[in-house]
Design an enzyme around this catalytic site. Structure first.
Site, short mmCIF file in Angstrom:
data_model
loop_
_atom_site.label_atom_id
_atom_site.label_comp_id
_atom_site.label_asym_id
_atom_site.label_seq_id
_atom_site.Cartn_x
_atom_site.Cartn_y
_atom_site.Cartn_z
N THR A 1 -12.91 1.04 1.24
CA THR A 1 -13.58 1.49 1.54
C THR A 1 -14.65 1.59 1.67
O THR A 1 -14.63 1.77 0.10
CB THR A 1 -13.27 3.11 2.66
OG1 THR A 1 -12.33 2.67 3.45
CG2 THR A 1 -14.71 3.08 3.46
N GLY B 1 0.19 -1.24 -0.23
CA GLY B 1 -0.12 0.36 0.44
C GLY B 1 1.29 1.06 0.46
O GLY B 1 0.71 1.68 -0.40
N SER B 2 1.98 1.48 0.54
CA SER B 2 2.90 2.49 1.27
C SER B 2 3.37 2.49 -0.43
O SER B 2 3.42 3.37 -0.99
CB SER B 2 4.16 2.27 2.12
OG SER B 2 3.14 2.41 3.57
N GLU C 1 -5.10 6.57 4.26
CA GLU C 1 -4.52 7.18 3.01
C GLU C 1 -3.05 7.95 3.49
O GLU C 1 -2.74 9.04 3.70
CB GLU C 1 -5.27 8.47 3.57
CG GLU C 1 -7.30 7.91 3.46
CD GLU C 1 -7.41 8.60 2.54
OE1 GLU C 1 -7.37 10.19 1.75
OE2 GLU C 1 -8.98 8.26 2.52
N THR D 1 0.23 5.93 5.47
CA THR D 1 1.11 5.72 6.77
C THR D 1 1.61 6.85 7.43
O THR D 1 1.98 8.01 6.88
CB THR D 1 1.54 4.55 7.05
OG1 THR D 1 2.78 4.51 6.94
CG2 THR D 1 1.43 3.10 6.99
N GLN E 1 -7.24 6.32 30.41
CA GLN E 1 -6.92 6.31 31.65
C GLN E 1 -7.74 7.02 32.75
O GLN E 1 -7.79 7.44 33.54
CB GLN E 1 -5.74 7.10 30.97
CG GLN E 1 -4.17 7.20 32.41
CD GLN E 1 -3.95 5.80 32.38
OE1 GLN E 1 -4.11 4.46 31.95
NE2 GLN E 1 -3.74 5.25 33.74
N GLY F 1 -10.26 5.41 33.80
CA GLY F 1 -9.89 3.97 34.23
C GLY F 1 -10.26 3.02 34.07
O GLY F 1 -10.74 2.81 32.90
N GLY F 2 -10.73 2.24 34.60
CA GLY F 2 -11.45 0.88 34.89
C GLY F 2 -12.42 1.55 34.03
O GLY F 2 -13.02 0.16 32.84
N1 COS Z 1 0.51 15.44 -6.57
C1 COS Z 1 0.94 15.07 -8.04
N2 COS Z 1 2.34 14.79 -8.42
C2 COS Z 1 2.21 13.54 -7.31
C3 COS Z 1 2.77 14.04 -5.60
C4 COS Z 1 1.61 14.44 -5.84
N3 COS Z 1 1.49 15.17 -4.72
N4 COS Z 1 3.30 12.82 -5.70
C5 COS Z 1 4.25 12.29 -6.18
N5 COS Z 1 4.13 12.94 -7.47
C6 COS Z 1 4.06 12.98 -8.82
C7 COS Z 1 6.00 12.92 -8.64
O1 COS Z 1 5.58 14.47 -9.17
C8 COS Z 1 5.77 12.03 -10.43
O2 COS Z 1 5.86 12.11 -11.29
P1 COS Z 1 7.45 12.57 -12.67
O3 COS Z 1 7.70 11.32 -12.34
O4 COS Z 1 6.28 13.27 -13.35
O5 COS Z 1 8.26 13.32 -11.51
C9 COS Z 1 5.45 11.06 -9.64
O6 COS Z 1 4.40 11.02 -9.21
C10 COS Z 1 5.93 10.19 -8.62
O7 COS Z 1 6.76 10.48 -7.63
P2 COS Z 1 7.31 10.10 -6.72
O8 COS Z 1 8.73 9.32 -8.08
O9 COS Z 1 7.75 11.20 -5.38
O10 COS Z 1 6.84 8.30 -6.21
P3 COS Z 1 7.38 7.83 -4.79
O11 COS Z 1 6.83 6.09 -5.91
O12 COS Z 1 8.70 7.76 -4.82
O13 COS Z 1 6.22 7.47 -4.12
C11 COS Z 1 5.06 8.22 -2.81
C12 COS Z 1 5.61 8.60 -3.18
C13 COS Z 1 5.37 7.79 -1.09
C14 COS Z 1 4.63 9.59 -1.57
C15 COS Z 1 3.32 7.58 -2.36
O14 COS Z 1 4.01 6.15 -2.82
C16 COS Z 1 2.62 7.13 -1.36
O15 COS Z 1 1.93 8.50 -0.97
N6 COS Z 1 2.21 6.53 -0.90
C17 COS Z 1 1.33 6.14 -0.14
C18 COS Z 1 0.05 5.64 -0.55
C19 COS Z 1 -1.25 5.34 0.21
O16 COS Z 1 -1.28 6.68 0.66
N7 COS Z 1 -1.58 4.85 0.32
C20 COS Z 1 -3.05 4.23 1.14
C21 COS Z 1 -3.84 4.08 -0.49
S1 COS Z 1 -5.86 5.03 -0.06
S2 COS Z 1 -6.28 3.86 1.94
#
Ligand code: COS
Length: 380
Positions: free
Chosen positions: A159, A132-133, A363, A365, A336, A339-340
């Site tokens: 959800t 997910g991350s 959305e 972690t 807390q 308490g109980g």
């Molecule tokens: N808005 C617009 N574009 C975005 C953005 C944002 N907030 N964040 C990243 N991008 C764009 C970047 O600009 C990049 O574009 P280019 O390749 O054209 O430069 C592209 O997306 C990839 O971005 P990045 O290299 O930062 O991606 P990563 O794989 O490193 O991931 C994180 C970035 C960790 C921030 C992302 O994977 C994330 O938010 N993970 C969590 C996901 C999440 O919240 N899951 C819960 C699901 S919903 S319950």
């Protein structure tokens, strides 16, 4: 305690008043039973939709409520103070309308009055069982076949999974990484879109997520939102706003916990006086209330940036991080103070404590929020 709010318009004041009536009259009396039964409150969400709360931050011309985020988030806060599952439903539905509202074709945008009208419910499918991350590593595949895309894979932690009327599905139409991801908009009755049983969760049992299996699901190619390869960017933009919604939910939950614990501490006597008079309890309550005020201020500051059309992604991450960590601490301390009695289901604080945990996870972690914030600080 009544929260002293400065609102931009009289209409906003009326809206918050109406929300409070709905929360007190319709939500608060029902939440414990629905949570105990683990029953999804579809009819209650319809009531919330009929009150106009399922499309608040979208333009009136599209069928939305035309409210700024600053106001919408305070509506969420009030709902969360009575029933977190309902507030989350509103927040997730609002998130699910974002792709079509912000990136839809003219034809797709014609769906907006229905999506925002209060009767339909949306879902947002980004996460998968194996990750997910690292959202850019998703593996659900969509292959073009004539006028359709054919989808295979599994989405996780969805959800409204099994209850939604429409699903935004982030899937791979191209090569590896973020640039190979697209967003498809699917109707719930798409053959091959198969919701699984709800997860057995620690809290929020009336809003338990479910996996969605895609087994040869055919989605018409004209349901591609924003063009091939733009899905990751759409997903991230949607989450920037969605994280503000989660922050507001956390503020509302934490405020309820402070209010309840303070009320209990005024009534409960030990050693011949109310426990609120003991500094150990009074200072605990003071710290709880201060964290809630700080979380609200950070969340509304980020919302005002968004409303002003300024970049707000990092501030949204800070708000989500701070408000949800605060909600965890505050609900822990509320247990807390009782308490109980805080540990048993006769009082709502044990439920709030279990519910707060999920807000630190959904959305993105809070470790992901720290990653977003630290990257913004250190990129050249
Ligand atoms: N808005 C617009 N574009 C975005 C953005 C944002 N907030 N964040 C990243 N991008 C764009 C970047 O600009 C990049 O574009 P280019 O390749 O054209 O430069 C592209 O997306 C990839 O971005 P990045 O290299 O930062 O991606 P990563 O794989 O490193 O991931 C994180 C970035 C960790 C921030 C992302 O994977 C994330 O938010 N993970 C969590 C996901 C999440 O919240 N899951 C819960 C699901 S919903 S319950």
């Amino acid at each position: 305690m009544t929260v002293d709010r400065i609102l931009p318009t009289e209409e906003a004041s009326d809206l918050l008043g109406l929300t409070q009536e709905l929360a007190t009259g319709e939500l608060a009396p029902r939440v414990s039973d629905f949570e105990a039964r683990g029953e999804f409150p579809r009819e209650i969400i319809r009531t919330v939709g009929r009150a106009g709360l399922l499309g608040l931050p979208y333009p009136e011309a599209d069928g939305g409520g035309g409210q700024p985020y600053e106001v919408y988030l305070q509506v969420l806060e009030i709902l969360a103070g009575s029933w977190l599952g309902i507030a989350e439903a509103v927040s997730v539905h609002t998130l699910s309308c974002f792709p079509v509202a912000a990136h839809g074709t003219e034809r797709q945008r014609k769906l907006l009055p229905d999506l925002l009208g209060g009767d339909l419910l949306g879902a947002y499918c980004l996460s998968e069982p194996q990750g997910g991350s690292d959202a850019a590593a998703l593996t659900t595949r969509a292959v073009r076949d004539g006028d359709d895309f054919v989808l295979d894979g599994t989405k996780a932690w969805i959800t409204h999974g099994g209850h939604a009327d429409f699903y935004n599905i982030f899937c791979r139409t191209g090569g590896p990484g973020a640039s190979g991801i697209s967003c498809l908009f699917a109707d719930a009755d798409t053959p091959g879109l198969i919701p699984q049983a709800p997860e057995r969760t620690m809290g929020m049992r009336s809003a338990a997520p479910a996996q969605i299996v895609l087994d040869g699901a055919r989605i018409p190619a004209d349901r591609l939102v924003g063009g091939e390869g733009t899905g990751f960017r759409i997903a991230m933009q949607a989450l920037d706003s969605g994280r503000l919604g989660i922050a507001a939910c956390a503020v509302g939950l934490a405020q309820a916990a402070v209010d309840y614990a303070a009320g209990y501490a005024r009534e409960r006597e030990q050693f011949g006086r109310p426990i609120a008079e003991f500094q150990g309890v009074g200072f605990l309550l003071a710290d709880m209330a201060t964290q809630v005020s700080a979380a609200r201020a950070l969340t509304l500051a980020a919302a005002r940036l968004k409303d002003a059309g300024r970049p707000f992604s990092t501030e949204a991450a800070k708000a989500k991080l701070f408000a949800t960590d605060a909600a965890m601490r505050v609900t822990t301390d509320a247990v807390q103070v009782l308490g109980g009695y805080g540990y048993v289901a006769d009082h709502p604080v044990e439920r709030w404590f279990r519910e707060a945990k999920v807000l630190q996870i959904v959305e993105g972690t809070n470790q992901i929020q720290r990653m977003v914030i630290s990257r913004a600080l250190t990129r050249g």
